[in-house]
Design a protein around this motif. Structure first.
Motif, PDB file in Angstrom:
ATOM      1  N   ALA A 215       0.859  -1.241  -0.095  1.00  0.00           N
ATOM      2  CA  ALA A 215       0.095   0.103  -0.192  1.00  0.00           C
ATOM      3  C   ALA A 215       0.678   1.072  -0.156  1.00  0.00           C
ATOM      4  CB  ALA A 215      -0.826   0.025   1.041  1.00  0.00           C
ATOM      5  N   SER A 216       2.189   1.215   0.704  1.00  0.00           N
ATOM      6  CA  SER A 216       3.100   2.352   0.716  1.00  0.00           C
ATOM      7  C   SER A 216       3.506   2.582  -0.659  1.00  0.00           C
ATOM      8  CB  SER A 216       3.984   2.097   1.693  1.00  0.00           C
ATOM      9  OG  SER A 216       3.348   2.064   3.170  1.00  0.00           O
ATOM     10  N   MET A 217       3.928   1.590  -1.281  1.00  0.00           N
ATOM     11  CA  MET A 217       4.451   1.809  -2.730  1.00  0.00           C
ATOM     12  C   MET A 217       3.463   2.489  -3.722  1.00  0.00           C
ATOM     13  SD  MET A 217       6.450  -1.711  -3.193  1.00  0.00           S
ATOM     14  CE  MET A 217       7.790  -2.419  -2.485  1.00  0.00           C
ATOM     15  N   GLY A 218       1.997   2.028  -3.329  1.00  0.00           N
ATOM     16  CA  GLY A 218       1.131   2.568  -4.236  1.00  0.00           C
ATOM     17  C   GLY A 218       0.757   4.046  -3.630  1.00  0.00           C
ATOM     18  N   LEU A 219       0.807   4.405  -2.721  1.00  0.00           N
ATOM     19  CA  LEU A 219       0.832   6.010  -2.309  1.00  0.00           C
ATOM     20  C   LEU A 219       2.076   6.769  -2.874  1.00  0.00           C
ATOM     21  CD1 LEU A 219      -0.134   5.536   1.433  1.00  0.00           C
ATOM     22  CD2 LEU A 219      -1.645   6.022  -0.409  1.00  0.00           C
ATOM     23  N   LEU A 220       3.189   6.017  -2.803  1.00  0.00           N
ATOM     24  CA  LEU A 220       4.517   6.648  -3.309  1.00  0.00           C
ATOM     25  C   LEU A 220       4.214   7.061  -4.970  1.00  0.00           C
ATOM     26  CD1 LEU A 220       7.074   4.920  -1.045  1.00  0.00           C
ATOM     27  CD2 LEU A 220       6.685   7.443  -1.205  1.00  0.00           C
ATOM     28  N   ALA A 221       3.889   6.008  -5.560  1.00  0.00           N
ATOM     29  CA  ALA A 221       3.556   6.064  -6.953  1.00  0.00           C
ATOM     30  C   ALA A 221       2.562   6.992  -7.237  1.00  0.00           C
ATOM     31  CB  ALA A 221       3.045   4.758  -7.566  1.00  0.00           C
ATOM     32  N   ALA A 222       1.496   7.080  -6.522  1.00  0.00           N
ATOM     33  CA  ALA A 222       0.586   8.274  -6.865  1.00  0.00           C
ATOM     34  C   ALA A 222       1.140   9.614  -6.747  1.00  0.00           C
ATOM     35  CB  ALA A 222      -0.619   8.082  -5.956  1.00  0.00           C
ATOM     36  N   TRP A 223       1.773   9.883  -5.518  1.00  0.00           N
ATOM     37  CA  TRP A 223       2.597  11.304  -5.253  1.00  0.00           C
ATOM     38  C   TRP A 223       3.574  11.555  -6.359  1.00  0.00           C
ATOM     39  CZ3 TRP A 223       7.725  11.579  -3.211  1.00  0.00           C
ATOM     40  CH2 TRP A 223       8.090  12.998  -2.935  1.00  0.00           C
ATOM     41  N   GLY A 229      -5.058  14.277  -5.431  1.00  0.00           N
ATOM     42  CA  GLY A 229      -5.109  13.768  -4.106  1.00  0.00           C
ATOM     43  C   GLY A 229      -3.823  13.051  -3.666  1.00  0.00           C
ATOM     44  N   GLY A 230      -2.673  12.998  -4.390  1.00  0.00           N
ATOM     45  CA  GLY A 230      -1.611  11.976  -4.137  1.00  0.00           C
ATOM     46  C   GLY A 230      -0.783  12.733  -2.954  1.00  0.00           C
ATOM     47  N   GLN A 231      -0.889  13.957  -2.856  1.00  0.00           N
ATOM     48  CA  GLN A 231       0.062  14.543  -1.675  1.00  0.00           C
ATOM     49  C   GLN A 231      -0.805  14.198  -0.444  1.00  0.00           C
ATOM     50  OE1 GLN A 231       2.922  16.254  -2.123  1.00  0.00           O
ATOM     51  NE2 GLN A 231       3.064  16.746   0.274  1.00  0.00           N
TER      52      GLN A 231
END
Length: 274
Positions: A215-223, A229-231
């Motif tokens: 999940a953390s990897m996904g959040l980093l990719a979105a950012w 809303g990635g930030q």
């Protein structure tokens, strides 16, 4: 006879030095840590020093560096599981400590250092260097103690270095005021060398940890790709990482208190028997 002894020793030496599957995973851990340092240098530090305005590249490289640290944590998680199921070579424990030092000591400490260097305040650069040294020394001391101290099965003494490294990086990515960032980093370093108990990732906890890493990897990719809303998603994930670092030891403490109470009840019940 001496020739026969030499032939036997030549045949036995490769067996003792042969890498197992767990050792290969451990080397993957070290490789990810080194590449995290590489991306932090080429994508964040060098563009800053050369005056490049390519902020997107800096964001992508920062996300890549942190994702590589997360990949190192995955390798670290699985090499222990594989070593328990199969076997590791005599070098396994040493390889694990050296790889952890690269991925969870050097890489996050360097990330903190670069964070200070890209700031416009010269004082921040010097203070960030202090924070980076504190993180690195905390991991060095933790790994050295881990090799010498025996703790009860199922727990770590102090915050595990992979969890500590990810917490340090989360503090940096939250972009808090500099003093608060430095204090939080020092607090995390203290937790790593403290006697606070953390549960070992086994069974359901290992699955939950793996899910959290993905999940953390996904959040980093979105950012990194500036998704809508990635930030906010990244900041939420980083904040949750800090909360987990503070809350998880409470479960171990509560379990220890409950065990103590159960032992007292059993002792009282035994003393009341005729």
């Amino acid at each position: 006879m001496p020739e026969a002894d030499e032939e036997d020793s030549e045949e036995e030496m490769p067996l003792s030095l042969r890498l197992s599957i767990a050792d290969t995973l451990t080397l993957g851990n070290a490789t990810c840590g080194f590449m995290a340092v590489y991306f932090t240098t080429t994508g964040i530090l060098i563009p800053h020093l050369t005056g490049s305005d390519e902020t997107g590249m800096a964001r992508n490289s920062a996300a890549t560096a942190v994702i590589l640290m997360l990949c190192a944590a995955v390798f670290d998680l699985f090499d222990g599981l594989v070593a328990r199921k199969l076997r590791s070579s005599p070098m396994g424990a040493e390889l694990d400590n050296l790889s952890d030092l690269i991925s969870f000591g050097l890489a996050p400490a360097y990330f903190v250092l670069v964070y200070g260097m890209v700031s416009d305040n010269g004082v921040y650069q010097r203070v960030a260097a202090v924070g980076a040294i504190v993180v690195l020394l905390a991991v060095v001391l933790r790994l050295a103690r881990f090799s010498c101290v025996t703790v009860k099965d199922g727990t770590f003494q102090g915050m595990p270095s992979p969890f500590g490294a990810l917490t340090v990086v989360s503090i940096v990515l939250l972009e808090l005021p500099f003093v608060a960032t430095l204090l939080a980093i020092i607090g995390t370093a203290w937790l790593m060398v403290s006697r606070v108990e953390y549960p070992k990732p086994r069974g359901r906890l290992a699955i939950a940890m793996l899910a959290w890493i993905v999940a953390s990897m996904g959040l980093l990719a979105a950012w990194a790709f500036d998704a809508p809303g990635g930030q906010l998603l990244l900041q939420t994930g980083c904040a949750l990482q800090l909360v987990l670092g503070a809350v998880i030891p409470l479960f171990a403490t509560a379990r220890r208190v409950n065990n103590f109470r159960d032992n007292r009840r059993e002792a009282r019940a035994a003393s009341q028997l005729p």
